[in-house]
Design an enzyme around this catalytic site. Structure first.
Site, PDB file in Angstrom:
ATOM      1  N   GLY A  43       0.852  -1.384  -0.074  1.00  0.00           N
ATOM      2  CA  GLY A  43      -0.002   0.023  -0.050  1.00  0.00           C
ATOM      3  C   GLY A  43       0.766   1.145  -0.106  1.00  0.00           C
ATOM      4  O   GLY A  43       0.409   2.396  -0.480  1.00  0.00           O
ATOM      5  N   ASP A 102      -5.483   2.554  10.420  1.00  0.00           N
ATOM      6  CA  ASP A 102      -7.046   2.590  10.451  1.00  0.00           C
ATOM      7  C   ASP A 102      -7.459   1.908  12.009  1.00  0.00           C
ATOM      8  O   ASP A 102      -7.520   2.782  12.916  1.00  0.00           O
ATOM      9  CB  ASP A 102      -7.413   1.556   9.581  1.00  0.00           C
ATOM     10  CG  ASP A 102      -8.845   1.201   9.446  1.00  0.00           C
ATOM     11  OD1 ASP A 102      -9.910   1.865   9.980  1.00  0.00           O
ATOM     12  OD2 ASP A 102      -9.327   0.034   8.844  1.00  0.00           O
ATOM     13  N   ARG A 164      -5.007  -0.102  -7.139  1.00  0.00           N
ATOM     14  CA  ARG A 164      -3.852   0.540  -6.469  1.00  0.00           C
ATOM     15  C   ARG A 164      -3.126   1.678  -7.445  1.00  0.00           C
ATOM     16  O   ARG A 164      -2.479   2.557  -6.986  1.00  0.00           O
ATOM     17  CB  ARG A 164      -2.992  -0.410  -6.292  1.00  0.00           C
ATOM     18  CG  ARG A 164      -2.962  -1.420  -5.087  1.00  0.00           C
ATOM     19  CD  ARG A 164      -1.648  -2.299  -4.788  1.00  0.00           C
ATOM     20  NE  ARG A 164      -1.808  -3.378  -4.141  1.00  0.00           N
ATOM     21  CZ  ARG A 164      -1.987  -3.472  -2.591  1.00  0.00           C
ATOM     22  NH1 ARG A 164      -2.201  -2.084  -2.157  1.00  0.00           N
ATOM     23  NH2 ARG A 164      -2.316  -4.655  -2.120  1.00  0.00           N
TER      24      ARG A 164
HETATM   25  P1  IMP Z   1      -4.917  -1.219  10.386  1.00  0.00           P
HETATM   26  O1  IMP Z   1      -6.426  -1.509  10.586  1.00  0.00           O
HETATM   27  O2  IMP Z   1      -4.697   0.293  10.960  1.00  0.00           O
HETATM   28  O3  IMP Z   1      -3.848  -2.238  11.052  1.00  0.00           O
HETATM   29  O4  IMP Z   1      -4.585  -1.037   9.018  1.00  0.00           O
HETATM   30  C1  IMP Z   1      -4.335  -2.220   8.007  1.00  0.00           C
HETATM   31  C2  IMP Z   1      -4.050  -2.278   6.650  1.00  0.00           C
HETATM   32  O5  IMP Z   1      -5.320  -2.363   6.372  1.00  0.00           O
HETATM   33  C3  IMP Z   1      -3.573  -0.868   6.032  1.00  0.00           C
HETATM   34  O6  IMP Z   1      -2.260  -0.656   6.159  1.00  0.00           O
HETATM   35  C4  IMP Z   1      -4.251  -0.945   4.655  1.00  0.00           C
HETATM   36  O7  IMP Z   1      -3.158  -1.777   4.000  1.00  0.00           O
HETATM   37  C5  IMP Z   1      -5.422  -1.670   5.230  1.00  0.00           C
HETATM   38  N1  IMP Z   1      -6.724  -0.832   5.168  1.00  0.00           N
HETATM   39  C6  IMP Z   1      -7.052  -0.496   6.075  1.00  0.00           C
HETATM   40  N2  IMP Z   1      -8.271   0.592   5.694  1.00  0.00           N
HETATM   41  C7  IMP Z   1      -8.144   0.604   4.434  1.00  0.00           C
HETATM   42  C8  IMP Z   1      -8.954   1.215   3.106  1.00  0.00           C
HETATM   43  O8  IMP Z   1      -9.987   1.922   3.445  1.00  0.00           O
HETATM   44  N3  IMP Z   1      -8.551   0.736   1.990  1.00  0.00           N
HETATM   45  C9  IMP Z   1      -7.544  -0.027   1.587  1.00  0.00           C
HETATM   46  N4  IMP Z   1      -6.934  -0.551   2.679  1.00  0.00           N
HETATM   47  C10 IMP Z   1      -6.959  -0.384   3.884  1.00  0.00           C
HETATM   48 MG    MG Z   2      -1.120  -1.886   4.699  1.00  0.00          MG
END
Ligand code: IMP
Ligand code: MG
Length: 182
Positions: A43, A102, A164
């Site tokens: 990402g 997130d 992407r």
């Molecule tokens: P976390 O939930 O903060 O651990 O985020 C985990 C990973 O989920 C991020 O680095 C993204 O790769 C993916 N992610 C979270 N939210 C989104 C979104 O809205 N779109 C695409 N990928 C997401």
């Molecule tokens: Mg990610």
């Protein structure tokens, strides 16, 4: 409902302007200190590439891969960080670069692993920060944009491996409910 990339939330020009401003903040924060950038693939790809070309301190870069999402918009399991990947950060000032903050689980796991590996300092930089309920609070030092609690794609961010390559950030329309529970 079919799931597809919808309306533009952040345009390509706006992204370029913000990345430039963010790189100035980072240049100011580190001065001439050497830094190791740890980018979280896949990402971070576009963001990392655009950002790193504007950084002026002596730097090294490491790109790592952490899997947290399958073909769903719902988190499925904890981030797994292989500490061997981050071993070379010992004694270094580390800046983690991720696509989005997130739930915070990815960043929290990674920051812990980098600290355990003996980094001298750890700071974090994300392209996007979501306003959603946080499971793990992490101090995020540099933020590109704060976005509403929508699933977003483009500029490196995917849905099931798609979108992407979009030059802008779009909201995903037709959000799914995650994997079916037997
Ligand atoms: P976390 O939930 O903060 O651990 O985020 C985990 C990973 O989920 C991020 O680095 C993204 O790769 C993916 N992610 C979270 N939210 C989104 C979104 O809205 N779109 C695409 N990928 C997401
Ligand atoms: Mg990610």
């Amino acid at each position: 409902m079919e799931i597809e990339a919808g309306k533009v939330l952040i345009g390509a020009g706006e992204i370029a302007g913000r990345v430039e401003a963010l790189s100035e903040e980072i240049n100011l924060a580190y001065g001439t200190q050497p830094v190791t950038l740890v980018g979280v693939l896949d990402g971070c790809l576009m963001f990392f590439a655009d950002l790193v070309r504007r950084l002026e301190m002596p730097l090294e870069m490491t790109l790592i891969k952490i899997k947290t999402y399958g073909g769903s918009t719902v988190p499925q399991k904890d981030a797994i960080v292989d500490c061997e990947d981050v071993a070379e950060v010992s004694g270094r000032h580390v800046l983690v670069v991720d696509d989005i903050y997130d739930s915070g689980r990815t960043l929290a796991a990674l920051v812990e692993a980098i600290r355990r590996a003996g980094a001298r300092s750890v700071r974090t930089c994300v392209f996007l920060k979501k306003e959603s309920a946080r499971e793990r609070e992490v101090r995020v030092d540099f933020v590109g944009f704060t976005v509403p609690d929508l699933f977003v794609v483009g500029y490196g961010l995917d849905y099931a491996g798609k979108y992407r390559n979009l030059p802008h950030v779009a909201a995903l329309e037709g959000r799914d409910e995650g994997p079916a529970v037997a």
